[in-house]
Design a protein around this motif. Structure first.
Motif, short mmCIF file in Angstrom:
data_model
loop_
_atom_site.label_atom_id
_atom_site.label_comp_id
_atom_site.label_asym_id
_atom_site.label_seq_id
_atom_site.Cartn_x
_atom_site.Cartn_y
_atom_site.Cartn_z
N GLU A 34 76.48 -1.82 39.57
CA GLU A 34 75.48 -0.96 40.20
C GLU A 34 74.55 -1.80 41.06
O GLU A 34 74.24 -1.44 42.18
N ARG A 35 74.08 -2.94 40.49
CA ARG A 35 73.22 -3.83 41.25
C ARG A 35 72.97 -5.13 40.50
O ARG A 35 73.08 -5.18 39.28
N VAL A 36 72.61 -6.16 41.24
CA VAL A 36 72.15 -7.41 40.66
C VAL A 36 70.71 -7.18 40.22
O VAL A 36 69.89 -6.67 40.99
N VAL A 37 70.40 -7.55 38.98
CA VAL A 37 69.04 -7.40 38.47
C VAL A 37 68.29 -8.73 38.56
O VAL A 37 67.19 -8.79 39.10
N LYS A 38 68.90 -9.81 38.04
CA LYS A 38 68.20 -11.11 37.98
C LYS A 38 69.20 -12.25 38.06
O LYS A 38 70.25 -12.19 37.44
N VAL A 39 68.86 -13.26 38.83
CA VAL A 39 69.67 -14.47 38.96
C VAL A 39 68.79 -15.67 38.60
O VAL A 39 67.65 -15.76 39.06
N LEU A 40 69.32 -16.55 37.78
CA LEU A 40 68.67 -17.83 37.50
C LEU A 40 69.62 -18.93 37.97
O LEU A 40 70.69 -19.12 37.40
N GLY A 41 69.23 -19.61 39.05
CA GLY A 41 70.03 -20.69 39.60
C GLY A 41 69.45 -22.04 39.22
O GLY A 41 68.26 -22.28 39.42
N MET A 42 70.29 -22.89 38.64
CA MET A 42 69.87 -24.22 38.20
C MET A 42 70.59 -25.27 39.03
O MET A 42 71.81 -25.24 39.15
N VAL A 43 69.84 -26.19 39.59
CA VAL A 43 70.38 -27.21 40.49
C VAL A 43 70.17 -28.58 39.85
O VAL A 43 69.04 -28.95 39.49
N ASN A 44 71.25 -29.33 39.72
CA ASN A 44 71.19 -30.70 39.22
C ASN A 44 70.66 -31.56 40.36
O ASN A 44 71.32 -31.74 41.37
N CYS A 45 69.44 -32.06 40.21
CA CYS A 45 68.82 -32.76 41.35
C CYS A 45 67.86 -33.85 40.90
O CYS A 45 67.45 -33.92 39.75
N THR A 46 67.51 -34.67 41.87
CA THR A 46 66.52 -35.72 41.65
C THR A 46 65.12 -35.09 41.63
O THR A 46 64.92 -33.99 42.15
N PRO A 47 64.14 -35.80 41.05
CA PRO A 47 62.78 -35.27 41.04
C PRO A 47 62.20 -35.07 42.44
O PRO A 47 61.28 -34.28 42.62
N GLU A 48 62.74 -35.78 43.43
CA GLU A 48 62.23 -35.69 44.80
C GLU A 48 62.86 -34.56 45.60
O GLU A 48 62.48 -34.34 46.75
N PHE A 49 63.82 -33.86 45.03
CA PHE A 49 64.53 -32.79 45.75
C PHE A 49 63.80 -31.47 45.51
O PHE A 49 63.51 -31.11 44.37
N PHE A 50 63.51 -30.75 46.60
CA PHE A 50 62.73 -29.51 46.49
C PHE A 50 63.37 -28.31 47.16
O PHE A 50 62.72 -27.29 47.34
N GLU A 51 64.64 -28.42 47.54
CA GLU A 51 65.28 -27.35 48.30
C GLU A 51 66.24 -26.52 47.45
O GLU A 51 67.27 -26.04 47.93
N MET A 52 65.88 -26.32 46.18
CA MET A 52 66.72 -25.54 45.28
C MET A 52 67.01 -24.13 45.81
O MET A 52 68.15 -23.68 45.72
N PRO A 53 66.02 -23.43 46.40
CA PRO A 53 66.33 -22.09 46.92
C PRO A 53 67.43 -22.08 47.98
O PRO A 53 68.27 -21.18 48.01
N LYS A 54 67.45 -23.10 48.85
CA LYS A 54 68.49 -23.17 49.88
C LYS A 54 69.87 -23.36 49.25
O LYS A 54 70.86 -22.83 49.76
N VAL A 55 69.95 -24.11 48.17
CA VAL A 55 71.22 -24.32 47.47
C VAL A 55 71.68 -23.01 46.83
O VAL A 55 72.82 -22.57 47.03
N ILE A 56 70.81 -22.35 46.11
CA ILE A 56 71.18 -21.12 45.38
C ILE A 56 71.47 -19.97 46.35
O ILE A 56 72.15 -19.02 46.00
#
Length: 154
Positions: free
Chosen positions: A88-110
């Protein structure tokens, strides 16, 4: 919308649903909600996309890994409910990115995951609430893991 037909029209063939790697199930249905376990980027040949964003992988490679996760997730969903037409629809997505502490572009990956769901289900059904977070490590050194909740038809 005929989701299964949409997949064919886009030339997308889903992989075989991955089997859980530990003591859990791929998803649990409670009423009209389907809670999907975390899923990783397993390619069709069985290999995994591994590495850390910020050192080993670019944002573009992370995006591609997240899209692979989306294909595996769709295969898991189909294996549980029988047909993607029951989404029917997507309700919630939790995207987890394996990254360094200096990486901040998780939304672009997901976005690789989210863009696939919107492409297949359309914006009304394919877009839901979402979080994209960085992790110090993920199982088997995978680059991306996603879990989600969907509303499904009875």
């Amino acid at each position: 919308m005929d989701t299964e037909k949409r997949l064919n029209d886009l030339g997308i063939e889903l992989p075989t649903a991955p089997k859980p790697i530990a003591n859990y199930v791929g998803g649990v249905r409670v009423g009209n909600l389907l809670f999907m376990s975390g899923c990783g980027p397993r390619r069709n040949d069985g290999t995994l996309v591994t590495g850390k964003l910020g050192t080993d992988l670019t944002v573009e490679l992370g995006y591609d890994a997240a899209r692979i996760v989306g294909l595996n997730m769709l295969a898991n969903i189909r294996s549980i409910v029988g047909s993607l037409d029951r989404i029917e629809r997507v309700v919630k997505v939790l995207g987890m990115v394996n990254c360094t502490p200096e990486f901040f572009e998780m939304p672009k990956v997901i976005n690789g995951f989210s863009d696939l769901f919107v492409e297949i289900l359309g914006p009304e059904r394919g877009r839901g609430a979402r979080s994209a977070v960085g992790m110090a490590a993920l199982p088997n050194k995978i680059a991306v893991e996603v879990e989600m909740v969907l509303e499904v038809l009875a």
